[in-house]
Enzyme design. Structure first.
Site, PDB file in Angstrom:
ATOM      1  N   ARG A 279       9.673 -13.105   3.188  1.00  0.00           N
ATOM      2  CA  ARG A 279      10.464 -11.896   3.402  1.00  0.00           C
ATOM      3  C   ARG A 279      11.088 -11.907   4.793  1.00  0.00           C
ATOM      4  O   ARG A 279      12.250 -11.558   4.967  1.00  0.00           O
ATOM      5  CB  ARG A 279       9.567 -10.658   3.219  1.00  0.00           C
ATOM      6  CG  ARG A 279      10.347  -9.375   3.127  1.00  0.00           C
ATOM      7  CD  ARG A 279       9.451  -8.211   2.788  1.00  0.00           C
ATOM      8  NE  ARG A 279       8.639  -7.797   3.929  1.00  0.00           N
ATOM      9  CZ  ARG A 279       7.710  -6.855   3.885  1.00  0.00           C
ATOM     10  NH1 ARG A 279       7.435  -6.255   2.744  1.00  0.00           N
ATOM     11  NH2 ARG A 279       7.034  -6.523   4.954  1.00  0.00           N
TER      12      ARG A 279
ATOM     13  N   ARG B  79      -2.339  -9.810  12.110  1.00  0.00           N
ATOM     14  CA  ARG B  79      -2.458  -8.454  11.551  1.00  0.00           C
ATOM     15  C   ARG B  79      -3.457  -8.416  10.394  1.00  0.00           C
ATOM     16  O   ARG B  79      -4.168  -7.435  10.210  1.00  0.00           O
ATOM     17  CB  ARG B  79      -1.086  -7.937  11.103  1.00  0.00           C
ATOM     18  CG  ARG B  79      -0.207  -7.532  12.282  1.00  0.00           C
ATOM     19  CD  ARG B  79       0.861  -6.528  11.866  1.00  0.00           C
ATOM     20  NE  ARG B  79       1.841  -7.107  10.958  1.00  0.00           N
ATOM     21  CZ  ARG B  79       2.891  -7.816  11.348  1.00  0.00           C
ATOM     22  NH1 ARG B  79       3.105  -8.035  12.630  1.00  0.00           N
ATOM     23  NH2 ARG B  79       3.724  -8.303  10.473  1.00  0.00           N
TER      24      ARG B  79
ATOM     25  N   ARG C  44     -10.299   5.513   9.817  1.00  0.00           N
ATOM     26  CA  ARG C  44     -10.208   4.156  10.331  1.00  0.00           C
ATOM     27  C   ARG C  44     -11.389   3.805  11.235  1.00  0.00           C
ATOM     28  O   ARG C  44     -11.514   2.655  11.647  1.00  0.00           O
ATOM     29  CB  ARG C  44      -8.949   4.024  11.173  1.00  0.00           C
ATOM     30  CG  ARG C  44      -7.811   3.257  10.493  1.00  0.00           C
ATOM     31  CD  ARG C  44      -6.677   3.360  11.427  1.00  0.00           C
ATOM     32  NE  ARG C  44      -5.617   2.449  11.424  1.00  0.00           N
ATOM     33  CZ  ARG C  44      -4.433   2.682  10.875  1.00  0.00           C
ATOM     34  NH1 ARG C  44      -4.243   3.707  10.126  1.00  0.00           N
ATOM     35  NH2 ARG C  44      -3.455   1.856  11.082  1.00  0.00           N
TER      36      ARG C  44
ATOM     37  N   LYS D 170       0.821  -1.213   0.000  1.00  0.00           N
ATOM     38  CA  LYS D 170       0.000   0.000   0.000  1.00  0.00           C
ATOM     39  C   LYS D 170       0.862   1.273   0.000  1.00  0.00           C
ATOM     40  O   LYS D 170       0.598   2.200  -0.766  1.00  0.00           O
ATOM     41  CB  LYS D 170      -0.919  -0.019   1.224  1.00  0.00           C
ATOM     42  CG  LYS D 170      -1.893   1.114   1.307  1.00  0.00           C
ATOM     43  CD  LYS D 170      -3.014   0.775   2.278  1.00  0.00           C
ATOM     44  CE  LYS D 170      -2.507   0.425   3.666  1.00  0.00           C
ATOM     45  NZ  LYS D 170      -2.263   1.619   4.513  1.00  0.00           N
TER      46      LYS D 170
ATOM     47  N   ARG E 163      13.884 -11.669  10.105  1.00  0.00           N
ATOM     48  CA  ARG E 163      12.990 -11.020  11.072  1.00  0.00           C
ATOM     49  C   ARG E 163      12.142 -12.076  11.765  1.00  0.00           C
ATOM     50  O   ARG E 163      11.032 -12.384  11.350  1.00  0.00           O
ATOM     51  CB  ARG E 163      12.103 -10.004  10.359  1.00  0.00           C
ATOM     52  CG  ARG E 163      12.888  -8.790   9.938  1.00  0.00           C
ATOM     53  CD  ARG E 163      12.055  -7.890   9.069  1.00  0.00           C
ATOM     54  NE  ARG E 163      10.727  -7.634   9.651  1.00  0.00           N
ATOM     55  CZ  ARG E 163       9.876  -6.768   9.123  1.00  0.00           C
ATOM     56  NH1 ARG E 163      10.204  -6.094   8.046  1.00  0.00           N
ATOM     57  NH2 ARG E 163       8.706  -6.596   9.677  1.00  0.00           N
TER      58      ARG E 163
HETATM   59  P1  ADP Z   1      -0.025   0.165  10.825  1.00  0.00           P
HETATM   60  O1  ADP Z   1       1.307   0.043  11.465  1.00  0.00           O
HETATM   61  O2  ADP Z   1      -1.124  -0.593  11.510  1.00  0.00           O
HETATM   62  O3  ADP Z   1      -0.060   0.079   9.334  1.00  0.00           O
HETATM   63  P2  ADP Z   1      -0.085   3.097  10.654  1.00  0.00           P
HETATM   64  O4  ADP Z   1       1.339   3.211  10.267  1.00  0.00           O
HETATM   65  O5  ADP Z   1      -1.095   3.545   9.685  1.00  0.00           O
HETATM   66  O6  ADP Z   1      -0.476   1.648  11.146  1.00  0.00           O
HETATM   67  O7  ADP Z   1      -0.348   3.855  12.026  1.00  0.00           O
HETATM   68  C1  ADP Z   1       0.464   3.628  13.163  1.00  0.00           C
HETATM   69  C2  ADP Z   1      -0.264   4.062  14.419  1.00  0.00           C
HETATM   70  O8  ADP Z   1      -0.673   5.417  14.303  1.00  0.00           O
HETATM   71  C3  ADP Z   1      -1.554   3.302  14.702  1.00  0.00           C
HETATM   72  O9  ADP Z   1      -1.323   2.108  15.384  1.00  0.00           O
HETATM   73  C4  ADP Z   1      -2.306   4.318  15.567  1.00  0.00           C
HETATM   74  O10 ADP Z   1      -1.813   4.350  16.886  1.00  0.00           O
HETATM   75  C5  ADP Z   1      -1.949   5.616  14.902  1.00  0.00           C
HETATM   76  N1  ADP Z   1      -2.921   5.950  13.835  1.00  0.00           N
HETATM   77  C6  ADP Z   1      -2.661   6.066  12.497  1.00  0.00           C
HETATM   78  N2  ADP Z   1      -3.765   6.386  11.813  1.00  0.00           N
HETATM   79  C7  ADP Z   1      -4.770   6.485  12.732  1.00  0.00           C
HETATM   80  C8  ADP Z   1      -6.149   6.765  12.647  1.00  0.00           C
HETATM   81  N3  ADP Z   1      -6.750   7.039  11.482  1.00  0.00           N
HETATM   82  N4  ADP Z   1      -6.871   6.772  13.801  1.00  0.00           N
HETATM   83  C9  ADP Z   1      -6.287   6.517  14.973  1.00  0.00           C
HETATM   84  N5  ADP Z   1      -4.996   6.223  15.130  1.00  0.00           N
HETATM   85  C10 ADP Z   1      -4.222   6.205  14.019  1.00  0.00           C
END
Ligand code: ADP
Length: 204
Positions: A135, A152, A96, A21, A141
């Protein structure tokens, strides 16, 4: 579509962890001339720089919880108000929750705008698990166990499922097969977007 100037594309991208993504988001942003806005990246940068927002969300993120909707919505309102987002944007990781969906709707409606499309990268769960497992092995890892990877995927489906259904009901969803090379997937994304009249910015 009428023949006038192309309206900015206001897009979301959704897809399971491991479906590439982030890579596709960066490419779409570049070729369509819109900023890719990842709430996760913005929160992480704030934590790293120890900003007031970062200090507020650090523990929440470390625990793997969601940042409260109020803070997340405020962040998005501020970011979408910046000059580079005026003619369109691609949101990654937002909305989200149902509250965030409603907030984004009213934020856009207040400007006389609405979402143009939601790009959904679709990939078979077993194939993603296999890909990530390979991977993890290659990169040593060991934390990326098959069980963790599957977990996940399940969390993604549970959380994003209702949002995808909602945008599907509105006819906004563009399903794109997320398996294949980066270029193959990119070509499918372009096809899907062009079916809605959304075309890459002219090459400079
Ligand atoms: P992931 O590692 O699940 O792909 P992201 O990199 O998008 O997640 O986001 C990392 C963290 O940032 C999430 O676990 C959350 O704590 C916070 N976060 C990101 N986007 C949102 C959102 N839209 N609403 C609430 N928290 C968010």
């Amino acid at each position: 579509m009428t023949g006038g100037a192309l309206q900015g594309a206001r897009l979301l991208i959704v897809g399971p962890p491991g479906a590439g993504k982030g890579t596709q988001a960066g490419r779409i942003a570049e070729s369509y001339g819109i900023p890719a806005i990842s709430t996760g990246d913005i929160f992480r940068a704030n934590v790293k720089n120890e900003t007031p927002l970062g200090l507020q969300v650090k523990a929440i993120m470390a625990a793997g919880d969601y940042v409260p909707d109020s803070l997340t919505n405020e962040l998005i309102e501020d970011r979408l108000g910046q000059a580079d987002a005026v003619n369109g944007f691609l949101l990654d990781g937002y909305p989200r929750t149902a509250d965030q969906v409603a907030f984004l709707d009213s934020l856009l409606a207040g400007k006389g705008e609405e979402l143009t499309a939601v790009v959904q990268l679709v990939a078979d769960r077993d194939e993603i698990v296999e890909r990530l497992r390979k991977r993890a092995l290659e990169q040593g890892r060991s934390d990326d166990t098959e069980e963790a990877i599957r977990h996940r995927q399940d969390v993604y489906l549970r959380e994003t499922g209702p949002l995808i259904a909602e945008y599907g009901d509105r006819g906004l969803l563009l399903e794109v097969d997320g398996l294949g090379t980066v270029d193959e997937v990119a070509a499918r994304v372009d096809d899907a977007l062009s079916s809605r009249g959304i075309r890459p910015a002219a090459a400079a």
